[in-house]
Design an enzyme around this catalytic site. Structure first.
Site, PDB file in Angstrom:
ATOM      1  N   HIS A 157      -8.813  -8.940 -23.131  1.00 31.73           N
ATOM      2  CA  HIS A 157      -7.348  -8.983 -23.218  1.00 31.73           C
ATOM      3  C   HIS A 157      -6.698  -7.943 -22.308  1.00 31.73           C
ATOM      4  CE1 HIS A 157      -8.084 -11.387 -26.880  1.00 31.73           C
ATOM      5  NE2 HIS A 157      -9.026 -10.479 -27.117  1.00 31.73           N
ATOM      6  N   SER A 278       4.607  -1.583   3.992  1.00 30.09           N
ATOM      7  CA  SER A 278       5.919  -2.146   3.689  1.00 30.09           C
ATOM      8  C   SER A 278       6.869  -1.755   4.807  1.00 30.09           C
ATOM      9  CB  SER A 278       6.417  -1.595   2.363  1.00 30.09           C
ATOM     10  OG  SER A 278       7.827  -1.665   2.299  1.00 30.09           O
ATOM     11  N   LYS A 284       3.624   2.532   0.708  1.00 24.10           N
ATOM     12  CA  LYS A 284       2.891   1.362   0.214  1.00 24.10           C
ATOM     13  C   LYS A 284       1.625   1.059   0.988  1.00 24.10           C
ATOM     14  CE  LYS A 284       4.873  -1.465  -2.332  1.00 24.10           C
ATOM     15  NZ  LYS A 284       4.734  -1.833  -3.710  1.00 24.10           N
ATOM     16  N   GLU A 291      -3.951 -11.053  -2.333  1.00 25.55           N
ATOM     17  CA  GLU A 291      -2.888 -11.907  -2.877  1.00 25.55           C
ATOM     18  C   GLU A 291      -2.918 -13.292  -2.236  1.00 25.55           C
ATOM     19  OE1 GLU A 291       0.460  -9.378  -2.126  1.00 25.55           O
ATOM     20  OE2 GLU A 291      -0.036  -8.052  -3.806  1.00 25.55           O
TER      21      GLU A 291
END
Ligand code: ARG
Length: 461
Positions: A157, A278, A284, A291
């Site tokens: 979980h 970024s 970043k 992704e």
């Protein structure tokens, strides 16, 4: 614009938009080598059976040599108005050798020709993709080898459950990818029957030898039913479903990379090569490749679904719907292969943060099961009672804001008086991981054994 090859009964050529929707050359030109191989085998067989003269076969084979040379040199004149790769090869052959070219299509149709090419293409693609997957497995095994005793939290979980080792976690993906690879190999075995000679759909009256062409092209046998031969695309569906399942595994790993490299987890850092910045936030380091792998897994599954939809209500035998099978299949392989390459690069260069992993593993009372197991083992308590006692000890630790290993003995004894100092021996995350020695379990000893086996199986140095 020359007359179409099938233009005998037509007075006008197709409209430009008809050509646009009908042409598949931009896609199926990737099967050029397979198309020539199929034609060679067919012409040799026709000559052997006396359907084609030896001289005509020689002219055809020589012309096909020239075609291949032009293709490799990049000088082959591809013409979209000729629809597809099959017509392009034949038309060029006609220009090169004249009349004998027109005899090549005896006892053959584009329907059996295209599916022969496509099976050959897919067979090779399955093999190449299998090798790429094996490369990713080998990389995961290498990283697992370095981390057989690196402790991290195991989750259920997405909550800390029990300590596990990083090597064990990485090897879980090696297992998944092994099943993926075996699905790909399996598919290559099942697809390896030859449709050539089925002609348009009904077979042919010419005395062809289908065993001969099947053998020449490396197929196990000819397909036994000509209608099935030109209609069946389940081999492509099977390849797409195998890729879709494999991409799903890549996507799960990609998701873990996204989580692990986030500042909130801090378990790992992607190398500069595999991070993006970024345009506004200088701090970043984004895991874009991971992704994109997540997103592309859905695209591959979509391709499976698109092909399945095209086939499921298609009456036998051939219909042009089937032409789009190649667009979907080629793109699925291209996309999947790119994802595997990216994943292999990320895994090769990712740096893990053992201290952060260890610290996270110690949080969330992750050794509570070890405490319960100790009560069972040392005090002879039934596991259900031990679970209850441990729950109460966890509640005390939580109230005091300390981990189990830091809870004073008298606090534990307040819950159950028979608990002794010995209990602390099982409460560290290292002890917890090391204690799980059953077959397939997470202990460094078991993981090292598995790593050794995988190194042998995958021939990793
Ligand atoms: N380009 C076609 C395809 O990929 C070849 C088969 C054409 N057959 C036909 N009956 N029009 O399906």
């Amino acid at each position: 614009k020359g007359q179409m090859m099938w233009g005998g009964r037509f007075a006008a050529t197709p409209s430009a938009i008809m050509e646009e929707i009908n042409a598949s050359l931009d896609i199926d030109r990737r099967m050029a080598e397979e198309d020539v191989a199929g034609s060679r085998a067919h012409a040799d067989m026709l000559a052997e059976m006396g359907i084609l003269s030896v001289a005509d076969n020689e002219a055809i084979q020589g012309g096909l040599d020239a075609v291949i040379e032009e293709m490799r040199a990049g000088t082959f004149p591809f013409r979209r108005e000729l629809e597809d790769i099959h017509m392009n090869v034949e038309a060029r052959l006609k220009e090169l050798i004249g009349e004998p070219a027109g005899r090549l299509h005896t006892a053959r149709s584009r329907n059996d020709q295209v599916i022969t090419d496509f099976r050959l293409w897919t067979r090779r693609a399955l093999d190449e993709t299998g090798q790429l997957v094996a490369g990713l497995q080998a990389m995961l095994v290498r990283r697992a080898d370095e981390n057989t005793s690196t402790v991290m939290p195991g989750f259920t979980h997405l909550q800390t459950a029990q300590p596990v080792t990083l090597g064990h976690h990485l090897l879980a993906y090696v297992e998944m990818l092994e099943r993926d690879r075996s699905r790909l190999l399996d598919c290559a075995v099942r697809l390896n029957e030859c449709p050539l000679g089925a002609a348009a759909l009904a077979g042919t009256g010419f005395p062809i030898d289908r065993d001969m062409t099947a053998e020449a092209l490396g197929f196990a046998r000819p397909m036994a039913n000509s209608l099935d031969a030109v209609s069946a695309r389940d081999f492509a569906l099977e390849a797409l479903s195998s890729l879709s399942i494999a991409a799903t595994h890549l996507s799960r790993l990609a998701e873990e990379i996204v989580l692990w490299t986030s500042p909130q987890f801090g378990f790992a850092r992607l190398s500069d090569q595999w991070s993006t910045g970024s345009s506004i936030m200088p701090q970043k380091r984004n895991p874009d490749a991971a992704e994109l792998i997540r997103a592309k897994a859905s695209l591959i599954t979509g391709h499976f679904s698109a092909l399945q939809g095209a086939i499921k209500a298609l009456p036998l035998a051939y219909a042009k719907d089937l032409q789009d099978d190649k667009r979907l299949t080629f793109d699925a392989f291209d996309t999947f292969n790119l994802c595997v390459r990216a994943m292999t690069g990320m895994i090769e260069t990712i740096s893990f943060k053992p201290d952060a992993m260890r610290a996270a593993a110690a949080k969330g009372f992750s050794t509570a099961t070890d405490l319960a197991d100790w009560l069972v083992r040392e005090l002879g308590m039934p596991f259900r009672d031990a679970h209850h006692v441990t729950g109460r000890i966890v509640a005390r630790a939580e109230a005091k804001g300390v981990d189990l290993a830091d809870l004073p003995l008298k606090e534990m004894q307040a819950v159950h008086s028979a608990i002794t100092q010995e209990v602390y021996g099982v409460l560290s995350v290292e002890a917890s991981a090391a204690s799980r020695t059953s077959y397939g379990a997470t202990s460094p000893v078991r993981v090292a054994e598995q790593v050794a086996q995988w190194k042998q199986r995958l021939r990793v140095e």
